[in-house]
Design an enzyme around this catalytic site. Structure first.
Site, short mmCIF file in Angstrom:
data_model
loop_
_atom_site.label_atom_id
_atom_site.label_comp_id
_atom_site.label_asym_id
_atom_site.label_seq_id
_atom_site.Cartn_x
_atom_site.Cartn_y
_atom_site.Cartn_z
N SER A 122 0.84 -1.21 0.00
CA SER A 122 0.00 0.00 0.00
C SER A 122 0.87 1.26 0.00
O SER A 122 0.51 2.27 -0.62
CB SER A 122 -0.90 0.03 1.23
OG SER A 122 -1.62 -1.15 1.34
N ASP A 144 3.82 -7.76 10.85
CA ASP A 144 5.18 -8.26 10.59
C ASP A 144 6.29 -7.32 11.10
O ASP A 144 7.44 -7.74 11.20
CB ASP A 144 5.40 -8.47 9.08
CG ASP A 144 4.35 -9.37 8.47
OD1 ASP A 144 3.77 -10.20 9.19
OD2 ASP A 144 4.10 -9.24 7.26
N GLY A 187 4.98 -13.41 9.59
CA GLY A 187 6.07 -12.43 9.55
C GLY A 187 6.68 -12.26 8.18
O GLY A 187 7.59 -11.45 8.00
N ARG A 188 6.21 -13.06 7.21
CA ARG A 188 6.76 -13.03 5.85
C ARG A 188 8.27 -13.21 5.87
O ARG A 188 8.77 -14.15 6.46
CB ARG A 188 6.35 -11.76 5.12
CG ARG A 188 4.89 -11.81 4.73
CD ARG A 188 4.62 -11.00 3.53
NE ARG A 188 5.03 -9.62 3.75
CZ ARG A 188 4.98 -8.69 2.82
NH1 ARG A 188 4.56 -8.97 1.63
NH2 ARG A 188 5.35 -7.47 3.09
N HIS A 289 -3.80 -16.87 10.90
CA HIS A 289 -4.49 -15.58 10.99
C HIS A 289 -5.01 -15.26 12.39
O HIS A 289 -5.47 -14.14 12.62
CB HIS A 289 -5.63 -15.53 9.97
CG HIS A 289 -5.13 -15.53 8.56
ND1 HIS A 289 -4.81 -16.69 7.90
CD2 HIS A 289 -4.83 -14.52 7.72
CE1 HIS A 289 -4.36 -16.39 6.69
NE2 HIS A 289 -4.35 -15.08 6.55
N GLN A 291 -3.19 -14.64 14.65
CA GLN A 291 -2.29 -13.54 15.06
C GLN A 291 -2.79 -12.17 14.58
O GLN A 291 -2.35 -11.14 15.06
CB GLN A 291 -0.89 -13.76 14.47
CG GLN A 291 -0.17 -14.93 15.03
CD GLN A 291 0.87 -15.49 14.08
OE1 GLN A 291 2.05 -15.22 14.23
NE2 GLN A 291 0.44 -16.27 13.10
#
Ligand code: F6P
Length: 365
Positions: A122, A144, A187-188, A289, A291
């Site tokens: 974004s 993250d 956290g990717r 999810h 989290q």
């Protein structure tokens, strides 16, 4: 460029995956804006709603009671990019630049400036609109904590709390059954959630994307514990962690998304490998999810409120093109162009990482 003193009408949108605290930011932007005599609009469903003209007027009543609520009352998506937007042509999906239509939709309502509450995808889109002349201010959102320029994104504290609570629960059952328990967290490509939750929850091993792990190092830690009579072990693995010389675990590809790859599966792979190499029953829990959903912590509510107020103030003062950020517990402004497309990762010098090493946590290296 719009003269700040002339800004009379602003809009706010939430983009990307949701994070606890989004509603608290929306509430703060709306209240501060209305308090300064501005008209405040809400764009529904992220940047897709800007293209599709899904715009509503925000009032005090509209944001009443939303402070502790998870999710976003505006809706969001982590797929739609107006600069590469899916349209149907002859039964096929064709990606087109719809940014002009999105800007026209704002102009029709005399919306002069936009608050983008979002993560890296974004921020990148917001930065492109800013370069096209739209006054934009951004608020850093993601569980993250991987956005540069700020020490904290809102949503992170809540996600860490959920993961730490899960570790406490896994701890007692691991101990009862003498098992190895692996907890996979989100956290990717950054290990912040794993690192903080692992420290808070007393993990024996913390595996993060920034430190590719060696299975032998993890087994050595489990065996060392066994020798001390500690017959169970707790391991936190970030979804983006991977073995040295091995690959990251991908669960799905989401076409049209800024970041197409969805991670997942690293924990289960590790648990199976540990069980076959040690003979100790090893189980994996994927938090997913959980989290991201639910009520934000007090810290996230406070941070979100500070961010929302600061973002609105940027618009009054004409400080466009900035992201509000937290540094040394102060809210500052950082130019979006300096951070868009960049990442914030755990470094070898990170104080918490070093503290973890000092107390004997294994990081897989
Ligand atoms: O960026 C937030 C995040 O929750 C990541 O931690 C995770 O990898 C990703 O989003 C999941 O995205 P989705 O909700 O599309 O599965």
């Amino acid at each position: 460029m719009i003269n700040a003193s002339k800004v009379k009408s602003i809009a706010v949108l939430t983009g990307g995956g949701d994070a606890p605290g989004l509603n608290a930011v929306i509430r703060a932007v709306v209240r501060t804006g209305i308090g300064h005599g501005l008209k405040v609009w809400g764009i529904k469903n992220g940047f897709g709603g800007m293209v599709e003209n899904q715009v509503i007027e925000m009032t005090d009543e509209y944001v009443a009671g939303i402070l502790p609520r998870g999710g976003t009352i505006l809706g969001t998506t982590n797929r739609d990019n107006p600069f590469n937007y899916p349209t149907m042509q002859g039964g096929k999906t064709v990606y087109k630049d719809m940014s002009g239509q999105a800007l026209n939709n704002l102009r029709q309502r005399d919306i002069e400036a936009l608050v983008v509450i979002g993560g890296d995808g974004s921020l990148k889109i917001g930065s492109e609109f800013y370069q096209l002349g739209l006054p934009v201010v951004a608020v850093p959102k993601t569980i993250d904590n991987d956005i540069p320029g700020t020490e904290r994104t809102f949503g992170f504290d809540t996600a860490v709390g959920v993961a730490a609570d899960a570790l406490d629960r896994l701890h007692t059952t691991a101990e009862s059954h003498h098992r190895v328990m692996v907890l996979e967290v989100m956290g990717r490509y950054a290990g912040w959630i794993a690192l903080h939750a692992g420290i808070a929850g007393g993990a024996d091993c913390i595996l993060i994307p920034e430190i590719p792990f060696q299975i032998d190092a993890i087994i050595a830690k489990i065996e060392e514990r066994q020798q001390r009579g500690r017959l169970f072990s707790l391991i936190v693995i970030a979804e983006g962690a991977y073995p040295q010389g091995g690959e990251i675990s991908v669960s799905r590809i989401v076409e049209g998304s800024h970041e197409k790859i969805r991670l997942g599966g690293a924990g289960e792979k590790l648990a199976r490998q540990l069980e076959s190499l040690t003979g100790i029953e090893s189980r994996c829990t994927v938090l997913g999810h959980v989290q991201r959903g639910g009520t934000p912590t007090a810290f996230d509510r406070v941070l979100s409120t500070r961010y929302g107020v600061a973002a609105a103030e940027c618009l009054f003062e004409g400080a466009f093109g900035n992201m509000v950020a937290l540094r040394k517990n102060e809210i500052i402004r950082v130019p979006i162009v300096d951070i868009a497309g960049k990442a914030n990762n755990v470094t070898a010098n990170d104080e918490l990482l070093k503290a973890g090493r000092s107390i004997g946590i294994c990081f897989g290296d």
